[in-house]
Design a protein around this motif. Structure first.
Motif, PDB file in Angstrom:
ATOM      1  N   THR A 197      45.290   1.457 115.695  1.00  0.00           N
ATOM      2  CA  THR A 197      43.974   1.455 116.320  1.00  0.00           C
ATOM      3  C   THR A 197      43.396   2.872 116.445  1.00  0.00           C
ATOM      4  O   THR A 197      42.350   3.180 115.903  1.00  0.00           O
ATOM      5  CB  THR A 197      44.081   0.845 117.728  1.00  0.00           C
ATOM      6  OG1 THR A 197      45.235   1.401 118.337  1.00  0.00           O
ATOM      7  CG2 THR A 197      44.187  -0.658 117.677  1.00  0.00           C
ATOM      8  N   THR A 198      44.133   3.742 117.127  1.00  0.00           N
ATOM      9  CA  THR A 198      43.611   5.098 117.356  1.00  0.00           C
ATOM     10  C   THR A 198      43.457   5.833 116.028  1.00  0.00           C
ATOM     11  O   THR A 198      42.514   6.610 115.850  1.00  0.00           O
ATOM     12  CB  THR A 198      44.546   5.882 118.297  1.00  0.00           C
ATOM     13  OG1 THR A 198      44.935   5.012 119.354  1.00  0.00           O
ATOM     14  CG2 THR A 198      43.861   7.098 118.862  1.00  0.00           C
ATOM     15  N   ALA A 212      50.001  -1.708 117.976  1.00  0.00           N
ATOM     16  CA  ALA A 212      48.734  -1.445 118.663  1.00  0.00           C
ATOM     17  C   ALA A 212      48.541   0.048 118.885  1.00  0.00           C
ATOM     18  O   ALA A 212      47.419   0.542 118.917  1.00  0.00           O
ATOM     19  CB  ALA A 212      48.707  -2.179 120.004  1.00  0.00           C
ATOM     20  N   HIS A 250      43.694  -9.081 129.368  1.00  0.00           N
ATOM     21  CA  HIS A 250      44.246  -8.461 128.155  1.00  0.00           C
ATOM     22  C   HIS A 250      43.583  -7.129 127.828  1.00  0.00           C
ATOM     23  O   HIS A 250      43.811  -6.583 126.749  1.00  0.00           O
ATOM     24  CB  HIS A 250      44.100  -9.410 126.962  1.00  0.00           C
ATOM     25  CG  HIS A 250      44.921 -10.651 127.086  1.00  0.00           C
ATOM     26  ND1 HIS A 250      46.295 -10.638 126.975  1.00  0.00           N
ATOM     27  CD2 HIS A 250      44.576 -11.931 127.353  1.00  0.00           C
ATOM     28  CE1 HIS A 250      46.752 -11.873 127.146  1.00  0.00           C
ATOM     29  NE2 HIS A 250      45.734 -12.678 127.387  1.00  0.00           N
ATOM     30  N   GLN A 251      42.752  -6.617 128.742  1.00  0.00           N
ATOM     31  CA  GLN A 251      42.095  -5.344 128.424  1.00  0.00           C
ATOM     32  C   GLN A 251      43.147  -4.326 128.009  1.00  0.00           C
ATOM     33  O   GLN A 251      44.222  -4.250 128.611  1.00  0.00           O
ATOM     34  CB  GLN A 251      41.297  -4.820 129.618  1.00  0.00           C
ATOM     35  CG  GLN A 251      40.391  -3.673 129.185  1.00  0.00           C
ATOM     36  CD  GLN A 251      39.540  -3.142 130.319  1.00  0.00           C
ATOM     37  OE1 GLN A 251      40.009  -3.029 131.450  1.00  0.00           O
ATOM     38  NE2 GLN A 251      38.298  -2.807 130.028  1.00  0.00           N
ATOM     39  N   CYS A 252      42.811  -3.563 126.983  1.00  0.00           N
ATOM     40  CA  CYS A 252      43.787  -2.706 126.306  1.00  0.00           C
ATOM     41  C   CYS A 252      44.686  -1.927 127.272  1.00  0.00           C
ATOM     42  O   CYS A 252      44.214  -1.137 128.091  1.00  0.00           O
ATOM     43  CB  CYS A 252      43.052  -1.730 125.400  1.00  0.00           C
ATOM     44  SG  CYS A 252      44.176  -0.682 124.490  1.00  0.00           S
ATOM     45  N   LEU A 264      50.301 -10.081 124.265  1.00  0.00           N
ATOM     46  CA  LEU A 264      48.867 -10.178 123.967  1.00  0.00           C
ATOM     47  C   LEU A 264      48.448 -11.640 123.808  1.00  0.00           C
ATOM     48  O   LEU A 264      47.329 -12.016 124.150  1.00  0.00           O
ATOM     49  CB  LEU A 264      48.561  -9.391 122.680  1.00  0.00           C
ATOM     50  CG  LEU A 264      47.169  -9.568 122.059  1.00  0.00           C
ATOM     51  CD1 LEU A 264      46.069  -9.119 123.010  1.00  0.00           C
ATOM     52  CD2 LEU A 264      47.058  -8.789 120.759  1.00  0.00           C
ATOM     53  N   GLN A 301      44.541   2.047 126.607  1.00  0.00           N
ATOM     54  CA  GLN A 301      43.226   2.700 126.487  1.00  0.00           C
ATOM     55  C   GLN A 301      43.216   4.147 126.971  1.00  0.00           C
ATOM     56  O   GLN A 301      42.544   4.994 126.380  1.00  0.00           O
ATOM     57  CB  GLN A 301      42.130   1.890 127.181  1.00  0.00           C
ATOM     58  CG  GLN A 301      42.360   1.658 128.643  1.00  0.00           C
ATOM     59  CD  GLN A 301      41.272   0.750 129.223  1.00  0.00           C
ATOM     60  OE1 GLN A 301      40.142   1.161 129.347  1.00  0.00           O
ATOM     61  NE2 GLN A 301      41.613  -0.474 129.553  1.00  0.00           N
ATOM     62  N   PHE A 320      37.646  -2.003 124.167  1.00  0.00           N
ATOM     63  CA  PHE A 320      39.027  -2.211 124.617  1.00  0.00           C
ATOM     64  C   PHE A 320      39.194  -3.615 125.196  1.00  0.00           C
ATOM     65  O   PHE A 320      40.197  -3.896 125.868  1.00  0.00           O
ATOM     66  CB  PHE A 320      39.406  -1.192 125.689  1.00  0.00           C
ATOM     67  CG  PHE A 320      39.606   0.214 125.156  1.00  0.00           C
ATOM     68  CD1 PHE A 320      40.508   0.467 124.127  1.00  0.00           C
ATOM     69  CD2 PHE A 320      38.913   1.288 125.700  1.00  0.00           C
ATOM     70  CE1 PHE A 320      40.702   1.767 123.649  1.00  0.00           C
ATOM     71  CE2 PHE A 320      39.106   2.586 125.231  1.00  0.00           C
ATOM     72  CZ  PHE A 320      40.001   2.814 124.200  1.00  0.00           C
TER      73      PHE A 320
END
Ligand code: HEM
Length: 399
Positions: free
Chosen positions: A241-242, A237, A346-348, A92, A351, A341
């Motif tokens: 997060t979720t 991560a 680096h977009q998740c 990341l 996701q 996201f």
């Protein structure tokens, strides 16, 4: 009309209301996308509040995400340079081409198709948690009984981390994300988590396993330290997060019964509802941050090489130029294009996994407990205002 701030601002963190971004950041946004901002270490950089400018910077490789170049937007226990060593493999915080080396090894594991294949297992895990809630005491804490175990179990199974070890890694990752932890507590949590991951990598070497980490070990492209760093990033991560989206999203729905009913009663609404809750709540609320590697002109301003830009994703996701009536939660709207996201390289990575978990878990919870309600007044729900990921510490519910 509110005046644009004439002197540098500091990063606003106090939400205007349970689910809304800080009031001042939305006011500044009406004045422009970029504002001078003093970072927590005194660095003079920028705050970015506009949606299209945020998208542009996140996709621009003239901006870096390397830890040693970025400044902390809010006081951070590990802000001092000598404390900011991240494990190798924590991609990341890498730029291209190092980042690409790790990301390409993982992309195939997180495709829409792979996540669709996981859905029956996510449904099973969700249903087990709901059975346990039904058998358990009322009121229940939705975080511990539902929101945390589902993503935690899923990422453990996917990665190949024994769920029985969760007490340790959940405690350590909570310490790592809590800005009230001391530098010693944060460093100790990081050391413990890395030791745990190194040990796990060795176990996978000794006993080959048919899971993500086992596959990476067998692939032979990463050394043990890198493998441990990748596993650490995915584990943290993948559940914090979720988990926060599930709990905070349920809280928001309980406060808005008409929207809750739409999601509960119409299976067609789930996809849009998940995107809209991601947009409306924007749980990543203290960053990201990027640093200009060269002078860059943006929105009529000059960002000089070496200056950091902190993003307010909650503000960008409420930008009226991008979303109509942005402060209204409307689970039927197609909210695609939100930045929850991130965006760019680096977009998740997770996701599609997060979406699958939310698409299954919210409706299942609301259908199993049609009488679900808060067991305390809303103002007594402890909010995670001082955590890098926003949400609730606990959500007492009954039914
Ligand atoms: C609702 C849940 C989630 C939210 C809101 C979220 C948000 C984000 C955001 C904003 C970024 C970009 C950060 C930046 O640009 O600096 C990111 C990156 C990342 N996320 Fe997520 N995430 C979620 C779930 C997950 C899950 C379930 C995983 C599981 C593996 C995951 C793994 C990652 C990884 C590995 C990265 C780094 C990607 C890279 O640098 O290439 N995330 N996430």
């Amino acid at each position: 009309m509110t005046e644009a701030p004439s002197c540098p601002v500091t990063f606003p963190t106090a939400r205007r209301h349970l689910f809304d971004p800080p009031g001042e950041v939305l006011q500044w946004q009406r004045q422009g996308a970029l504002h001078r901002m003093t970072f927590a270490d005194g660095h003079l950089g920028w705050l970015l509040t506009g949606h299209s400018a945020a998208r542009a910077v996140l996709a621009d490789n003239r901006f870096s995400n390397r830890t040693e170049l970025t400044h902390p937007p809010v006081p951070h226990p590990l802000a001092r340079q000598e404390n900011r060593q991240l494990p190798p493999g924590f991609f990341l915080r890498m730029d291209q081409p190092e980042h690409t080396r790790f990301r390409r090894l993982l992309t195939g594991q997180f495709t829409v198709r792979r996540m669709r294949q996981l859905e029956p297992r996510i449904e099973e895990i969700t249903s087990d948690r709901l059975d346990a809630m039904e058998r358990g005491d009322r009121p229940a804490d939705l975080v511990q009984s539902f929101a945390l175990p589902i993503p935690s179990l899923v990422i453990c199974e996917l990665l190949g981390v024994p769920y029985g070890d969760r007490a340790q890694f959940q405690r350590d990752s909570a310490a790592l994300l809590n800005l009230d932890s001391s530098a010693e507590q944060m460093s100790a949590a990081l050391v413990d988590l890395m030791a745990y991951m190194r040990d796990l990598v060795l176990r996978k070497r000794a006993e080959p396993a048919d899971d993500l980490l086992g596959g990476l070990v067998a692939g032979g492209e990463l050394d043990d330290e890198e493998l441990a760093g990748v596993a650490l990033l995915l584990l943290i991560a993948g559940h914090e997060t979720t988990a926060n989206m599930l709990a905070l999203g349920t809280f928001a729905l309980l406060r808005d019964p008409a929207q809750l009913a739409l999601l509960r009663d119409d299976p067609e609404v789930a996809d849009n509802a998940v995107e809209e809750l991601l947009r409306y709540l924007t749980i990543i609320h203290m960053g990201p941050v990027r640093t200009a590697l060269e002078d860059v002109e943006l929105d009529g301003r000059l960002i000089r090489a070496g200056e950091s830009v902190a993003f307010s994703l909650p503000a960008a996701n409420r930008d009226p130029e991008r979303f109509d009536d942005p402060d209204t939660l409307d689970v039927t709207r197609p909210a695609t294009g939100h930045l929850s996201f991130g965006h760019g390289i680096h977009q998740c990575l997770g996701q599609q996994l997060a979406r699958a978990e939310m698409r299954i878990a919210y409706p299942a919870l609301l259908r199993r407990f049609p009488g679900l309600r808060l067991a305390v007044p809303a103002e007594e729900v402890p909010m995670r205002s001082h955590m890098t990921i926003y949400g609730v510490h606990r959500l007492p519910v009954t039914w």
